[in-house]
Design a protein around this motif. Structure first.
Motif, PDB file in Angstrom:
ATOM      1  N   VAL A 196      44.848  -8.832 117.265  1.00  0.00           N
ATOM      2  CA  VAL A 196      46.157  -8.585 117.056  1.00  0.00           C
ATOM      3  C   VAL A 196      45.994  -7.472 115.929  1.00  0.00           C
ATOM      4  O   VAL A 196      45.216  -7.401 115.018  1.00  0.00           O
ATOM      5  CB  VAL A 196      46.548  -9.950 116.268  1.00  0.00           C
ATOM      6  CG1 VAL A 196      48.268  -9.527 115.649  1.00  0.00           C
ATOM      7  CG2 VAL A 196      46.873 -10.950 117.234  1.00  0.00           C
ATOM      8  N   ALA A 197      46.916  -6.544 116.205  1.00  0.00           N
ATOM      9  CA  ALA A 197      47.019  -5.337 115.428  1.00  0.00           C
ATOM     10  C   ALA A 197      47.220  -5.709 113.773  1.00  0.00           C
ATOM     11  O   ALA A 197      48.081  -6.554 113.622  1.00  0.00           O
ATOM     12  CB  ALA A 197      48.348  -4.596 115.520  1.00  0.00           C
ATOM     13  N   GLN A 198      46.528  -5.353 112.845  1.00  0.00           N
ATOM     14  CA  GLN A 198      46.685  -5.494 111.303  1.00  0.00           C
ATOM     15  C   GLN A 198      47.449  -4.366 110.819  1.00  0.00           C
ATOM     16  O   GLN A 198      47.449  -3.244 111.105  1.00  0.00           O
ATOM     17  CB  GLN A 198      45.262  -5.669 110.874  1.00  0.00           C
ATOM     18  CG  GLN A 198      44.326  -6.731 111.381  1.00  0.00           C
ATOM     19  CD  GLN A 198      45.109  -8.219 111.176  1.00  0.00           C
ATOM     20  OE1 GLN A 198      45.630  -8.513 110.115  1.00  0.00           O
ATOM     21  NE2 GLN A 198      45.265  -9.081 112.344  1.00  0.00           N
ATOM     22  N   PRO A 199      48.038  -4.845 109.813  1.00  0.00           N
ATOM     23  CA  PRO A 199      49.067  -3.661 108.926  1.00  0.00           C
ATOM     24  C   PRO A 199      47.849  -2.776 108.417  1.00  0.00           C
ATOM     25  O   PRO A 199      46.531  -2.994 107.919  1.00  0.00           O
ATOM     26  CB  PRO A 199      49.501  -4.612 107.801  1.00  0.00           C
ATOM     27  CG  PRO A 199      49.349  -5.996 108.122  1.00  0.00           C
ATOM     28  CD  PRO A 199      48.325  -6.050 109.294  1.00  0.00           C
ATOM     29  N   VAL A 200      48.458  -1.510 108.318  1.00  0.00           N
ATOM     30  CA  VAL A 200      47.466  -0.423 107.893  1.00  0.00           C
ATOM     31  C   VAL A 200      47.306  -0.628 106.266  1.00  0.00           C
ATOM     32  O   VAL A 200      48.122  -1.074 105.591  1.00  0.00           O
ATOM     33  CB  VAL A 200      47.957   0.871 108.096  1.00  0.00           C
ATOM     34  CG1 VAL A 200      47.252   2.069 107.599  1.00  0.00           C
ATOM     35  CG2 VAL A 200      48.592   0.959 109.573  1.00  0.00           C
ATOM     36  N   ILE A 228      57.546   8.551 106.867  1.00  0.00           N
ATOM     37  CA  ILE A 228      56.318   8.120 107.400  1.00  0.00           C
ATOM     38  C   ILE A 228      55.262   8.920 106.573  1.00  0.00           C
ATOM     39  O   ILE A 228      54.150   8.259 106.342  1.00  0.00           O
ATOM     40  CB  ILE A 228      56.303   8.587 108.685  1.00  0.00           C
ATOM     41  CG1 ILE A 228      57.124   7.615 109.685  1.00  0.00           C
ATOM     42  CG2 ILE A 228      54.881   8.782 109.548  1.00  0.00           C
ATOM     43  CD1 ILE A 228      57.161   7.884 111.102  1.00  0.00           C
ATOM     44  N   TYR A 287      54.601   7.304 103.376  1.00  0.00           N
ATOM     45  CA  TYR A 287      53.861   6.007 103.543  1.00  0.00           C
ATOM     46  C   TYR A 287      52.463   6.065 104.133  1.00  0.00           C
ATOM     47  O   TYR A 287      51.343   5.621 103.595  1.00  0.00           O
ATOM     48  CB  TYR A 287      54.741   5.170 104.348  1.00  0.00           C
ATOM     49  CG  TYR A 287      54.283   3.652 104.461  1.00  0.00           C
ATOM     50  CD1 TYR A 287      54.497   2.758 103.586  1.00  0.00           C
ATOM     51  CD2 TYR A 287      53.485   2.971 105.640  1.00  0.00           C
ATOM     52  CE1 TYR A 287      53.901   1.271 103.633  1.00  0.00           C
ATOM     53  CE2 TYR A 287      53.100   1.716 105.739  1.00  0.00           C
ATOM     54  CZ  TYR A 287      53.247   0.903 104.615  1.00  0.00           C
ATOM     55  OH  TYR A 287      52.959  -0.581 104.680  1.00  0.00           O
ATOM     56  N   ASP A 288      52.422   6.896 105.221  1.00  0.00           N
ATOM     57  CA  ASP A 288      50.994   6.814 106.018  1.00  0.00           C
ATOM     58  C   ASP A 288      50.190   8.016 105.392  1.00  0.00           C
ATOM     59  O   ASP A 288      48.872   7.749 105.447  1.00  0.00           O
ATOM     60  CB  ASP A 288      51.201   6.998 107.419  1.00  0.00           C
ATOM     61  CG  ASP A 288      51.881   5.803 108.178  1.00  0.00           C
ATOM     62  OD1 ASP A 288      51.762   4.671 107.788  1.00  0.00           O
ATOM     63  OD2 ASP A 288      52.323   6.165 109.086  1.00  0.00           O
ATOM     64  N   VAL A 289      50.539   8.958 105.032  1.00  0.00           N
ATOM     65  CA  VAL A 289      49.755  10.040 104.401  1.00  0.00           C
ATOM     66  C   VAL A 289      49.462   9.807 103.062  1.00  0.00           C
ATOM     67  O   VAL A 289      48.338  10.158 102.631  1.00  0.00           O
ATOM     68  CB  VAL A 289      50.386  11.699 104.848  1.00  0.00           C
ATOM     69  CG1 VAL A 289      49.469  12.622 104.481  1.00  0.00           C
ATOM     70  CG2 VAL A 289      50.680  11.527 106.274  1.00  0.00           C
TER      71      VAL A 289
END
Lengths: 203, 321
Positions: free
Chosen positions: A4-8, A155, A158-160
Motif C-alpha cells: 500500500v502506498a505510504q505517505p511521503v 506542490i 510541499y514536495d520539493v
C-alpha cells in the motif's frame, strides 16, 4: 496489490538557529553574514523559483530580487525560520514575475531540448538510469508548468521544499484545507498530464 | 461547497461501486498524502485493495511525489551575493524606501494620484506642525530666539520695565519702589529662562507691557497696561523681553521711570502669557484678534491635520495594495 502506498516522508530542517544567528549579524551590518545566508539558500531558492516560474532566467531575476528585498528588509525578520521568510519573499517575487509574463507573454514555455534545469553533465555510473532521470525531469517540469499557479506553488512547497501544511498555509495565506486540496488535486492533475509518460516513473 | 462536491469537481466522479470511473480519485490522493482519516481512510484502503486501477493510481501518485522531490538542482549562473557597493547603494536607498513602505502599508506598488494628494496633505501638515512648533518659531522669529524651559514661569526682566513671572508684575512709570523690588525678586526667582536677543530702540518706560493680542496681555501692577505701548513690543528684539544685556531676571533697574531708548520692552512671552510662551506670541501675531484658537490649539490643529493626512495616505495605500 500487497504494498500500500505510504505517505511521503519529508526531512526536518535542523539549521534554523544558524540562520537566525546569521540574520541577526547581518541586521547589525555584517554583510558577510548576509552573504553566507545567500550561499546557503541560493540554490534551493533558485530551484523553487524555477519551478514556480517555469523559466530559468525569470527565476534568476526573481531570486536576485528576493535577496535584495531580504537585505533591505532584514529589520522586518522576527520569525524563527529565516528560510521560510526568504521563501515567502521568493514566492512573491516569482509571482510578480509570473504576473508580468502573463501580461506580456514574450515566449512560450522554454525549449525542452535546452531545458536548463537538467542535471549537470556528470559521469553517471548508469547512463540508462541517468537518461530516464532526465526524461522524468523534462516530463515532470513540463507538467508542472501546466498546473495552476496555486497548485504548482503548493506542490513545490510541499514536495520539493518539504514544508508541512500549516507552514504552506502561512506562506501562501490560505487555509489548511485549501492547501491540502491544492496538493491533492495538483497531484491528480499531474498524473493526468503525465498519463503518456507514466511508465518513466513506475519502477 | 462541501467536500463531496469538491471531489466530484476534481475527479469527475462520485462515490459508487460501478467500477473505477465511479471511485473517488481525490480520496485516493488524500490517502496517499496521509490526510485520510477514520472512515475515509478505511474506504481508501478498501479501494486500493479491491480496485487495481485505484492501486495503480495510488502508486503513481507516490511516484510523482517522489519524482517531484527528486527534481534535479537548477544550474545557477549568477552570483546572488551582495557586494559592498550594492550594499552601500541599498543603504542609501534605505530610508526613503523604508518610509515609502511604511506609507504604502508594506506594498511596493506605485502610488495612485489620489494617494499622492493624501501624501501632499500629510506633508503640508507635517511641515506646518514643525514650523509652528516652539523650535520652529524660535528659529523663524526675527532678531531673537528665546527658549523657555518647560514649565518656566514667564519671568523676564528688562531695563525700564519688568514683568515677572510672579503674579505681581511691575512695569512702567508709577510703579512703586516696593513693587519694583517685588518684581525683581519675582524675576530672579523665576525658573530658568534663556534669552538671547537684543533690545532695539524700543520705547520703554512707558507704562505697561502689552503685546499684541489678548493672550499676551500681562497683568500689570501699576499704571496703564495697554494702549499704544503695544507697538513697542513688536520691534526686533523687543518681544522676547531680554533687553540691554539680555539679562534674565536680573534687571539692574526696574524703576520703570527711565523712559530711555535703551529700555527693553516686555515681550509677549515675558508678559506673563500663560499659554504657549514666546511661541504663543508669534501665533498671536499671526492670527487675528478674534481668532478662536489659542496658540497651542492652533498647533494641535495643524498637527492633527498632518496626522489625518498621513493616516489617510496609509489607509489608502493599504487598500490599494
Amino acid at each position: 496489490m500487497e504494498e500500500v502506498a505510504q505517505p511521503v516522508e519529508r526531512p526536518a530542517d535542523p539549521s534554523r538557529e544558524r540562520d537566525v544567528r546569521l540574520a541577526r549579524r547581518a541586521r547589525e551590518g555584517d554583510l558577510d553574514a548576509f552573504n553566507q545566508l545567500v550561499e546557503i539558500h541560493q540554490n534551493h531558492l533558485l530551484a523553487l523559483s524555477t519551478r514556480l516560474t517555469g523559466d530559468v532566467e525569470a527565476a534568476h531575476d526573481a531570486v536576485q530580487e528576493a535577496f535584495i528585498r531580504a537585505y533591505r528588509n532584514l529589520g522586518a525578520f522576527h520569525g524563527d525560520s529565516f528560510r521560510a521568510w526568504l521563501i515567502r519573499i521568493a514566492i512573491n517575487t516569482s509571482t510578480d514575475i509570473l504576473r508580468v509574463r502573463k501580461r506580456r507573454p514574450s515566449e512560450p514555455y522554454p525549449e525542452r531540448e535546452d531545458e536548463p534545469w537538467e542535471p549537470r553533465d556528470t559521469a553517471s555510473p548508469d547512463p540508462e538510469r541517468e537518461a530516464i532521470r532526465r526524461a522524468q525531469s523534462r516530463a515532470l517540469s513540463a507538467a508542472l508548468g501546466e498546473l495552476t499557479d496555486d497548485q504548482r506553488a503548493a506542490i513545490v512547497l510541499y514536495d520539493v521544499e518539504g514544508f508541512d501544511y500549516p507552514e504552506i498555509a502561512r506562506l501562501t495565506g490560505v487555509s489548511l484545507g485549501t492547501v491540502k486540496s491544492r496538493i491533492h488535486r495538483g497531484r491528480l492533475a499531474l498524473r493526468a498530464l503525465l498519463e503518456d509518460s507514466m511508465e518513466l516513473f513506475r519502477d | 461547497m462541501n467536500i463531496d462536491e469538491d471531489r466530484r469537481d476534481a475527479t469527475g466522479t462520485g462515490g459508487g461501486s460501478e467500477g473505477h470511473a465511479a471511485h473517488d480519485a481525490e480520496l485516493i490522493a488524500r490517502f496517499v498524502g496521509g490526510d485520510a482519516t477514520g472512515r475515509d481512510e478505511a474506504r481508501a484502503r478498501d479501494l486500493v485493495a479491491s480496485c487495481p486501477e485505484c492501486a495503480v493510481l495510488a502508486a503513481d501518485l507516490v511516484a510523482i511525489a517522489r519524482a517531484t522531490a527528486d527534481l534535479p538542482e537548477v544550474p545557477r549562473h549568477r552570483d546572488f551575493r551582495i557586494t559592498p557597493q550594492q550594499a552601500a547603494e541599498l543603504h542609501r536607498a534605505g530610508f526613503p524606501s523604508r518610509l515609502r513602505r511604511v506609507l504604502s502599508g508594506g506594498s511596493d506598488r506605485p502610488f495612485v494620484p489620489w494617494q499622492r494628494l493624501a501624501g501632499a496633505t500629510a506633508a503640508i501638515g507635517i511641515v506646518m506642525a514643525l514650523v509652528t512648533s516652539p523650535v520652529g518659531l524660535a528659529a523663524l522669529s526675527p532678531g531673537h530666539a528665546t527658549l523657555s524651559a518647560p514649565g518656566a514661569a514667564p519671568a523676564l526682566t528688562s531695563q525700564g520695565g519688568t514683568v515677572g513671572g510672579a503674579p505681581e508684575h511691575v512695569s512702567g512709570a508709577g510703579a512703586s519702589p516696593a513693587a519694583a523690588a517685588a518684581a525683581r525678586a519675582a524675576a530672579s526667582a523665576a525658573p530658568a529662562t534663556v534669552s538671547v536677543g537684543s533690545s532695539g530702540p524700543t520705547p520703554s518706560g512707558v507704562p505697561a507691557a502689552s503685546p499684541a493680542g489678548p493672550l499676551a496681555q500681562a497683568p500689570v501692577a501699576g499704571s496703564a497696561t495697554s494702549g499704544p505701548v503695544a507697538a513697542a513690543t513688536e520691534g526686533p528684539g523687543a518681544s522676547m523681553g531680554a533687553a540691554g544685556a539680555g539679562s534674565t531676571g536680573t534687571a539692574p533697574d526696574t524703576s520703570g521711570t527711565s523712559a530711555g531708548p535703551s529700555a527693553g520692552a516686555v515681550g509677549p512671552a515675558s508678559a506673563g502669557a500663560p499659554e504657549g510662551g514666546q511661541f504663543g506670541s508669534s501665533i498671536a501675531r499671526a492670527r487675528g484678534p478674534g481668532s478662536p484658537f489659542g496658540p497651542w490649539e492652533a498647533w494641535l490643529v495643524v498637527a492633527a491635520a498632518g496626522g489625518v493626512g498621513f493616516l489617510a495616505l496609509h489607509l489608502a495605500a493599504r487598500r490599494a495594495a
